[in-house]
Design an enzyme around this catalytic site. Sequence first.
Site, mmCIF file in Angstrom:
data_model
loop_
_atom_site.group_PDB
_atom_site.id
_atom_site.type_symbol
_atom_site.label_atom_id
_atom_site.label_comp_id
_atom_site.label_asym_id
_atom_site.label_seq_id
_atom_site.Cartn_x
_atom_site.Cartn_y
_atom_site.Cartn_z
ATOM 1 C CG ASP A 1 46.017 38.300 42.359
ATOM 2 O OD1 ASP A 1 45.244 38.777 41.511
ATOM 3 O OD2 ASP A 1 46.165 38.775 43.499
HETATM 4 O O1 LIG Z 1 43.713 47.539 44.578
HETATM 5 P P1 LIG Z 1 44.095 46.346 43.729
HETATM 6 O O2 LIG Z 1 45.482 46.490 43.202
HETATM 7 O O3 LIG Z 1 43.088 46.038 42.680
HETATM 8 O O4 LIG Z 1 44.060 45.083 44.685
HETATM 9 C C1 LIG Z 1 45.023 44.903 45.682
HETATM 10 C C2 LIG Z 1 44.768 43.603 46.383
HETATM 11 O O5 LIG Z 1 43.541 43.612 47.071
HETATM 12 O O6 LIG Z 1 44.712 42.565 45.425
HETATM 13 C C3 LIG Z 1 45.368 41.400 45.905
HETATM 14 C C4 LIG Z 1 44.454 40.235 45.789
HETATM 15 O O7 LIG Z 1 44.035 40.050 44.472
HETATM 16 C C5 LIG Z 1 45.800 41.710 47.318
HETATM 17 O O8 LIG Z 1 47.012 41.075 47.594
HETATM 18 C C6 LIG Z 1 45.900 43.206 47.325
HETATM 19 O O9 LIG Z 1 45.795 43.778 48.598
#
Ligand SMILES: O=P(O)(O)OC[C@@]1(O)O[C@H](CO)[C@@H](O)[C@@H]1O
Length: 310
Positions: free
Chosen positions: A254
């Site tokens: 991210d």
């Molecule tokens: O379940 P999703 O939305 O794919 O992933 C959520 C997540 O794992 O992604 C972020 C890290 O990339 C974390 O901050 C969050 O907890």
Amino acid sequence: MIYTLTPNPAIDYNISCDGLQPNTVTRTRDAVYTPNGKGLNVSFTLNHYGVDTAILGFFAGFSGRYIVEGARELGVDVHPVWTEGITRVNVFLNAGPDTEYNMVNSGAAITDADERAMFELIDGLEDLDCLAISGSLPPNASEGFLRGAIERVRARGAQFVLDISSPQLADLLGLEPLLIKPNDDELRDIFGIDVHAGDEESVAAAMAELHARGAQNVLLTLGGSGAYFSNGEHIWFANRTFEVEVRSTVCAGDSSLAAFLSMWFSERDRVEDALRRSMATGANVVECAGLGDFAHVEEYEKGIEVRLVK
Ligand SMILES: O=P(O)(O)OC[C@@]1(O)O[C@H](CO)[C@@H](O)[C@@H]1O
């Protein structure tokens, strides 16, 4: 303004221990709780680099309030759609060198009315230049939710960026996202395409297919092995020439996307600098639980190699 949409935010709970055994008490240490979710991580990183950004998302219960308040304390505005239930808490356990356990919950369910509230929010964003949509969908999200959100963004003449692991990505490429950020696993799972760092023929073929399906630009991240960027005309490869001690890879993708966008969105000809910032940011973030404070990015940029592949 670059808005981010996190349909399924989370508190990230990072902890460490020395090994993990079943049927016994494991004492953990270094607990860190942070307001997160993929789009929130993008907004926090954009904000760090001085780009105007605000957060959209579905939030619920005590954990939802913690995230919204935490984001505002970090200086990023939030436009929440409040829903029933409790926003998820995801657990990231570092159990020793190269041993991460990532426990990601399904999240709080949303309703059709919640989706409509989000659409109205998007319709009312006067200063929307771009919406970056990141992460999973919460339980009960409708099949048409992402398409509905994107159509509203397009109706306003704004761009959108996609960082999602859902098979819906294949379909949504037809709406011509400004940028997508798949990784090698997502390319294999969603499109059946295998790519490897260094195998540039396979990368060029993958990029050509993604552009043919509608993606305007592609940032393909390969974790510690580097990243490729393609604008449909040229392809660049960026990788780091130094080692980092990995504490947690969570949030690295991210922050890399956001660091890239923070420069490239307004200066499209600075691909190489944007890739340098992106890779350096990811390298710094893996050294920390959560996003960390980006303190080493400038120094790390000097150790990022970027070359034109095509
Ligand atoms: O379940 P999703 O939305 O794919 O992933 C959520 C997540 O794992 O992604 C972020 C890290 O990339 C974390 O901050 C969050 O907890």
